[in-house]
Design a protein around this motif. Structure first.
Motif, mmCIF file in Angstrom:
data_model
loop_
_atom_site.group_PDB
_atom_site.id
_atom_site.type_symbol
_atom_site.label_atom_id
_atom_site.label_comp_id
_atom_site.label_asym_id
_atom_site.label_seq_id
_atom_site.Cartn_x
_atom_site.Cartn_y
_atom_site.Cartn_z
ATOM 1 N N GLU A 147 39.850 63.159 30.482
ATOM 2 C CA GLU A 147 39.359 61.772 30.492
ATOM 3 C C GLU A 147 40.376 60.845 29.832
ATOM 4 O OE1 GLU A 147 35.680 60.345 28.399
ATOM 5 O OE2 GLU A 147 34.890 60.772 30.400
ATOM 6 N N GLU B 37 40.293 55.535 39.565
ATOM 7 C CA GLU B 37 39.861 56.954 39.539
ATOM 8 C C GLU B 37 40.145 57.620 40.881
ATOM 9 O OE1 GLU B 37 35.775 57.189 38.410
ATOM 10 O OE2 GLU B 37 36.246 57.205 36.275
ATOM 11 N N THR B 38 39.834 56.863 41.954
ATOM 12 C CA THR B 38 40.064 57.424 43.293
ATOM 13 C C THR B 38 41.543 57.696 43.509
ATOM 14 O OG1 THR B 38 38.288 55.965 44.003
ATOM 15 C CG2 THR B 38 39.580 57.016 45.738
ATOM 16 N N SER C 32 42.732 60.617 41.505
ATOM 17 C CA SER C 32 42.296 61.903 42.058
ATOM 18 C C SER C 32 43.196 62.305 43.216
ATOM 19 C CB SER C 32 40.826 61.799 42.504
ATOM 20 O OG SER C 32 40.712 60.843 43.535
ATOM 21 N N LEU D 21 37.983 56.654 32.191
ATOM 22 C CA LEU D 21 38.539 57.017 33.514
ATOM 23 C C LEU D 21 38.527 58.551 33.612
ATOM 24 C CD1 LEU D 21 41.713 54.780 34.050
ATOM 25 C CD2 LEU D 21 39.567 54.692 35.294
ATOM 26 N N ARG D 22 37.918 58.995 34.640
ATOM 27 C CA ARG D 22 37.892 60.466 34.793
ATOM 28 C C ARG D 22 39.007 60.898 35.731
ATOM 29 N NH1 ARG D 22 32.807 59.992 35.178
ATOM 30 N NH2 ARG D 22 32.093 60.171 33.008
ATOM 31 N N ALA E 239 38.226 50.179 37.815
ATOM 32 C CA ALA E 239 38.184 51.548 37.285
ATOM 33 C C ALA E 239 37.842 52.537 38.402
ATOM 34 C CB ALA E 239 37.143 51.633 36.167
ATOM 35 N N GLN E 240 36.929 52.172 39.277
ATOM 36 C CA GLN E 240 36.552 53.074 40.379
ATOM 37 C C GLN E 240 37.738 53.307 41.318
ATOM 38 O OE1 GLN E 240 33.123 51.444 42.340
ATOM 39 N NE2 GLN E 240 31.720 52.218 40.756
ATOM 40 N N SER E 241 38.472 52.188 41.645
ATOM 41 C CA SER E 241 39.635 52.317 42.526
ATOM 42 C C SER E 241 40.679 53.223 41.903
ATOM 43 C CB SER E 241 40.244 50.936 42.778
ATOM 44 O OG SER E 241 39.287 50.098 43.316
ATOM 45 N N THR F 41 36.713 44.725 36.096
ATOM 46 C CA THR F 41 37.343 45.973 35.618
ATOM 47 C C THR F 41 36.525 47.199 36.037
ATOM 48 O OG1 THR F 41 36.290 45.516 33.504
ATOM 49 C CG2 THR F 41 38.628 45.029 33.678
ATOM 50 N N GLY F 42 35.177 47.022 36.194
ATOM 51 C CA GLY F 42 34.335 48.140 36.688
ATOM 52 C C GLY F 42 34.806 48.575 38.071
ATOM 53 N N ALA F 43 35.021 47.547 38.938
ATOM 54 C CA ALA F 43 35.488 47.849 40.297
ATOM 55 C C ALA F 43 36.872 48.469 40.261
ATOM 56 C CB ALA F 43 35.498 46.561 41.099
#
Lengths: 605, 111
Positions: A146, A68-69, A72, A139-140, A64-66, A60-62
């Motif tokens: 947020e 967020e990208t 954006s 998640l930003r 979350a980064q995807s 889920t960490g990975a």
């Protein structure tokens, strides 16, 4: 054998100390096994859940980064597809992106989405937490605020299937339990005898002194049987002790007890000593034979149960209780299946100082009763035999007295008849006297040289007329020269006469009676054969018994005292010879007298 | 071996027909035991047709009389021939039995 009722009350059922220990051990093992199983299963489940959580955190960490990208770049639809794919392929229960107001902008399940587009403003998300089964990640969304990525792991801890190891642990525990149960049953069965003995010992320590009441069920096994044997031995010793103290109490030496016991055992009458409740305290060997029991088995048993006759029980009870001082005598067949035996059971109270009890004497009187019956039959038979000639004589004498003018011919005929009856009477009385003499051992033989040729001539002359009168052919098949033997002429004449007389009596008219003679170096033999009724095999010896009359119905009309044959055999035996019989029913009989040529060695009967 | 059985009143007379030797002795033992149990000892052994007794026969006879003695009785023999009487005398076993001249006297001894 069963445990008496009042003892059963003293015992806690069939349970025992051993049984209690067994139950306790089983309970401990059961609880331990169950606890171990529960702890193992839970620990393993926990480990699995934590492993999955760690994996999910990395994933889920990975993710979350995807996300967020993508957010954006404002690629909401791609985010939603990604969540749906990851949710399906990654085995997650649910994946969603929540805003601070609870709105959902993306979800692995599209139906739960509340906002079709990303709002411009939303309140901030509260404090994020993670726990067993779910994860919350921040998640930003650049320029907007947020949100929160919430991941729910699929399934929960409770629905996890137990692993193979758990199944093994459970299976082995269950098997061990079953084996333990089985073992408990076996041990319990094996130790039941010991438990019963232990209970009996406890009852004894609580004051139970009666060995009979302390007996245990012999089905409990060898220990129980051994225990009961010990108790029987105790009973026997007590009986002996009681006898000993009785003897010593009378000032006699203790050695007399052994003599007394040996004397009782040498008795051919059954001797039983019972207590006040008719329980056997002592029984000699003969009593054990008459009651068809082992002596050890008799001790302590109820005498009346062994005899099995209520009337005897009722008669003996007052004696044993000490309420009746007189003697009781009863004659009875104790066991009707045994050879028609008749026993005379007599009892008398012992009347000891502090307890009742009685002595019971059992006598086998079967042969006496049989003899009584024969004697009665004999008296009836002899009465008949004596009365018939007497009646005839009286009738003819009265007739002569009443008619003095009877002609000479009739008078002579009557006198002849009277004479014949007197001879008959004389013969019967003579036979009876001879039998009595032989029985008493007072009959003496007057031996001399006996010329058998002359003896046979006399016999032929005596029986010629009776045979002719009955139309029977009487033949004397004799060699030209007959020897001389040393014997009592009158007695031998009597014996042969009896045989020929019987042959004529039991041969129907038209039959044949033959007298033959044989000899070898030492002995002579006289055969008397007839073509008469014959004697069955069963009766071939009985006819030589005194007063015996055949059961054959064909002789019902023929009179006889039952003394002729026994008398003949006895006198021949006095000479050292014998009379034997060969016979076939319906064909005839052959009686053979054998005599030694020399003088008899002994005249003892 | 034939063993004749005959009732004289309440007394059973058993008469072995032949010498009491080896296997015949076993048979005699069985018959005597059966008769003894059934008649409670009221029996007589007629030895008139028994010319000889060997050690097995003596053993069988002793065993029966031993059992009888537990009930205060002994085995009654009658018509024993001289050979048998001698065997019993020589082996010193004569006193273990009651001897009678004939069946009737033996039977009357039960009165």
């Amino acid at each position: 054998m069963t445990t008496p009722g009042h003892i059963r009350r003293l015992l806690p059922g069939d349970e025992s100390v051993v049984a209690g220990l067994g139950l306790g051990a089983a309970a401990v093992v059961v609880i331990t096994s169950a606890t171990l199983w529960w702890v193992t299963v839970h620990a393993e489940r926990d480990a699995i859940a934590r492993g999955r959580q760690n994996t999910a955190q990395v994933l889920t960490g990975a993710l979350a980064q995807s996300v967020e990208t993508m957010l954006s770049n404002d690629e909401l639809s791609s985010v939603r597809r990604l969540l749906t794919d990851v949710g399906r392929e990654g085995g997650f229960g649910a994946l969603r992106i929540e805003l601070g107001d609870g709105g959902i902008i993306a979800d692995s399940d599209p139906a739960r989405i509340t906002h079709q587009s990303i709002p411009n403003v939303w309140p901030p998300v509260g404090e994020l937490t993670s726990g067993l089964g779910f994860l919350q990640l921040p998640l930003r969304v650049p320029g907007k605020g947020e949100a929160m990525l919430r991941v729910e792991l699929s399934g929960d801890a409770e629905t996890l299937a137990p692993s193979t190891a758990e199944a093994w642990v459970g299976g082995v525990s269950a098997g061990a339990l079953a084996a333990l149960g089985l073992l408990y049953r076996v041990v319990r069965r094996r130790t039941r005898g010991l438990a019963a003995i232990s209970d009996a010992l406890r009852a004894a320590s609580e004051g139970e002194k009666e060995p009979r009441a302390l007996e245990v069920d012999e089905r409990h096994g060898p220990q129980a049987i051994a225990w009961n044997t010990l108790l029987s031995e105790l009973l026997r010793l007590r009986a002996q002790q009681s006898m000993r103290s009785g003897v010593e109490g009378r000032g006699e030496s203790s050695g007399a007890v052994d003599d007394l016991a040996a004397a009782c055992d040498a008795l051919w009458h059954g001797l039983v000593v019972v207590d006040d409740e008719l329980r056997v305290r002592y029984a000699n060997g003969a009593a054990a034979v008459f009651l068809a029991s082992r002596r050890e088995g008799l001790l302590g048993a109820e005498l009346t149960a062994r005899i099995g006759d209520q009337e005897i029980a009722a008669a003996l009870r007052p004696l044993a209780g000490g309420n009746q001082r007189t003697r009781v005598v009863i004659e009875r067949a104790i066991d009707p299946t045994r050879d028609d035996a008749v026993f005379r059971i007599s009892g008398r109270t012992i009347g000891q100082r502090d307890s009742g009890g009685a002595v019971v004497l059992i006598e086998d009187v079967t042969q006496q009763r049989v003899a009584d019956r024969s004697r009665n039959a004999f008296v009836a038979q002899v009465t008949h035999e004596l009365r018939t000639p007497l009646t005839n004589m009286r009738l003819y004498v009265e007739s002569l007295l009443e008619k003095p003018d009877t002609d000479e011919t009739t008078r002579l005929q009557f006198m002849n008849i009277i004479n014949g009856e007197v001879r008959r009477l004389e013969r019967i009385v003579g036979d009876m006297l001879s039998v009595s003499e032989i029985e008493a051992g007072t009959l003496k033989l007057t031996t001399d040289d006996v010329r058998l040729a002359a003896l046979m001539e006399d016999l032929e002359r005596d029986f010629r007329h009776p045979a002719k009168a009955k139309n029977i052919k009487l033949k004397f098949t004799l060699p030209p020269k007959l020897p001389v033997v040393v014997a009592d002429r009158d007695k031998i004449l009597l014996a042969v006469s009896n045989l020929i007389g019987n042959a004529l009596k039991y041969t129907p008219e038209g039959g044949e009676v033959t007298v033959r003679f044989r000899e070898d170096a030492d002995r002579v033999a006289i055969d008397v054969s007839d073509t008469g009724l014959g004697i069955s095999e069963d009766e071939s010896e009985l006819v030589f018994e005194r007063f015996y009359r055949s059961k054959d119905q064909r002789i019902d009309g023929i009179s006889g005292s039952g003394l002729g044959l026994p008398l003949a055999r006895q006198v021949v035996r006095l000479h050292g010879g014998d009379i034997t019989l060969v016979s076939a029913v319906g064909k005839g009989s052959t009686f053979t007298i054998t005599l030694p040529k020399s003088a008899p060695l002994s005249i003892a009967a | 071996m034939q063993i004749k059985e005959q009732r004289h009143g309440a007394v059973t007379v058993i008469a072995p027909q032949g010498a009491l030797v080896q296997a015949d002795a076993d048979e005699f033992h069985q018959v005597a035991e059966r008769v003894m149990t059934r008649s409670m000892g009221r029996f007589v052994v007629d030895m008139s047709a028994t010319p000889y007794v060997d050690s097995a026969g003596l053993e069988a006879m002793l065993s029966v009389t031993e059992q009888l003695s537990q009930g205060g009785q002994v085995m009654k023999l009658c018509n024993a021939c001289e050979t048998v009487r001698e065997i019993l005398e020589i082996t010193d076993l004569s006193s273990y039995f009651e001897h009678y001249a004939d069946v009737n006297t033996a039977v009357r001894s039960f009165l």
